[in-house]
Design an enzyme around this catalytic site. Structure first.
Site: not given
Length: 416
Positions: A98, A100, A135, A264, A283
């Site tokens: 996935q 972001h 993140e 990642h 994804r």
């Protein structure tokens, strides 16, 4: 300052032992437990536990008193919402491949899907909110991950070492342009292959991985990961894509930061994760869920090279993990029998409360005392909410000699 009760998310890839053990519950758990959520995400907000045992949603408390809980600066900047979400992530099996979106991509994508009338809970919905989701994951145990595109020249060495004739054209494609553009071309070729072509190519690549392992080649870990992923997701294009990514092993206390566009997949291990408070995920495989290839390609960053492993900046008992994310900052407070000077366990560390913060006890027992005399003791697995309006807090280890170590993770809003 209040104790928190936090939600556990039971995804299939989770562990039956890690989170249950952290929370002091019977092991094994009756079903896989993947994530412990600490924060005010609308899907599963933490509950504030009063001294009398009463409970109130942190989300409701923020709505009732945004400035007192968040501070005026944080409330103004983030629209009266907690900008970060903290998690304990326990992966027994691999997560999906996935990435972001950036803030601009998320805002545009959310507006586009809203205008198209796609329901928020639709399986083909990409953007659940208009926010980005950088993140950071900090390892509690040895933690294995795939993250970011490996240097293209090193990837060429890997692909050639498999000695798979069917890969020759793909190797030539990357060799002609061994950079971000070449990786984009190769990844796009693989992720758009028709299923019959994947069903033919993937087994040949896996055979090459098996032969590489038998010869103890230099890419043993990468080959082993491809074989393990193929067992869980046979015929998935993500198995091929995994060969393009950095294979990373984090030891406890080490972390990696994943900015927008970083492809990642977390493979195995337990860690403390902190992220911007968003649900946006594109994804790329290793999942039965929706994969929107054109949208994924739009957000991916194909720049290649090593992903830096962060070990934190240590000052006294505090270790800070620096990232450019404005929504969050992660640090730890740590005392150990061998590393503490005599008297340190009594002195403790003062932390300010200029903004909202969550403290999670990962080892041992600690006492938290506010400057006006309020006191809470926490043991491993317990957590505390400290509002911006609370006075400074003194954090002290308790029974350090008995436990050997006291460690707390501290999540706060980032510094712009």
């Amino acid at each position: 300052m209040d104790l928190l009760r936090n939600a556990v998310r039971p995804y299939a890839w989770g562990s039956r032992t890690a989170i249950a053990d952290l929370l002091g519950r019977p092991v094994p758990a009756p079903h896989p437990e993947a994530e412990l959520w600490l924060g005010a995400h609308p899907a599963d907000p933490s509950l504030l536990v009063g001294a009398d045992g009463s409970e109130v949603s942190l989300l409701d408390r923020l709505t009732e008193d945004p400035e007192g809980q968040l501070g005026s600066d944080c409330a103004d900047r983030w629209g009266n919402r907690l900008p970060f979400l903290m998690k304990v992530l326990a992966a027994e099996e691999p997560l999906s491949l996935q990435a972001h979106p950036s803030a601009a991509q998320a805002a545009e994508g959310f507006a586009r899907e809203e205008a198209a009338g796609i329901p928020l809970d639709a399986p083909n919905r990409n953007y659940k909110d208009p926010n980005h989701k950088p993140e950071l994951i900090c390892a509690l145990t040895e933690f294995h991950a795939l993250a970011g595109f490996r240097d293209a020249h090193r990837t060429l060495e890997l692909l050639k070492s498999l000695e798979v004739p069917a890969l020759r054209a793909h190797i030539e494609l990357l060799a002609a342009q061994p950079d971000a553009d070449g990786l984009r071309a190769l990844f796009t070729t693989w992720i758009t292959l028709p299923q019959p072509a994947l069903d033919k190519l993937v087994p040949q690549v896996l055979d090459g991985c098996v032969a590489h392992l038998k010869e103890h080649g230099p890419f043993d870990r990468e080959c082993r990961s491809a074989l393990e992923l193929a067992e869980a997701y046979p015929g998935d294009a993500g198995v091929l894509a995994a060969l393009l990514l950095n294979r990373i092993v984090l030891h406890p206390g080490e972390a990696i930061y994943l900015p927008a566009g970083n492809l990642h997949a977390y493979l195995h291990g337990t860690g403390v994760e902190i992220m911007a408070n968003s649900d946006n995920v594109l994804r790329g495989g290793l999942t039965p869920k929706h994969v929107d290839v054109p949208e994924l390609l739009r957000v991916l960053d194909f720049r290649c090279g090593d992903v830096p492993v962060l070990r934190g900046d240590v000052v006294g008992h505090q270790t800070a993990y620096r990232t450019p994310a404005p929504e969050f900052h992660l640090s730890t407070l740590d005392w150990s029998v061998g590393g503490s000077a005599e008297g340190d366990d009594a002195e403790g560390e003062w932390i300010d409360s200029a903004g909202p913060q969550i403290l999670l006890c990962a080892h041992g027992r600690a006492r938290l005392t506010t400057a006006d005399g309020r006191e809470i003791e926490v043991v491993r697995g317990q957590s505390v909410w400290v509002a911006a309006g609370d006075p400074p807090v003194l954090v002290q280890p308790v029974d350090l000699a008995a436990s050997g170590r006291v460690q707390l993770f501290r999540a706060t809003a980032g510094v712009s």
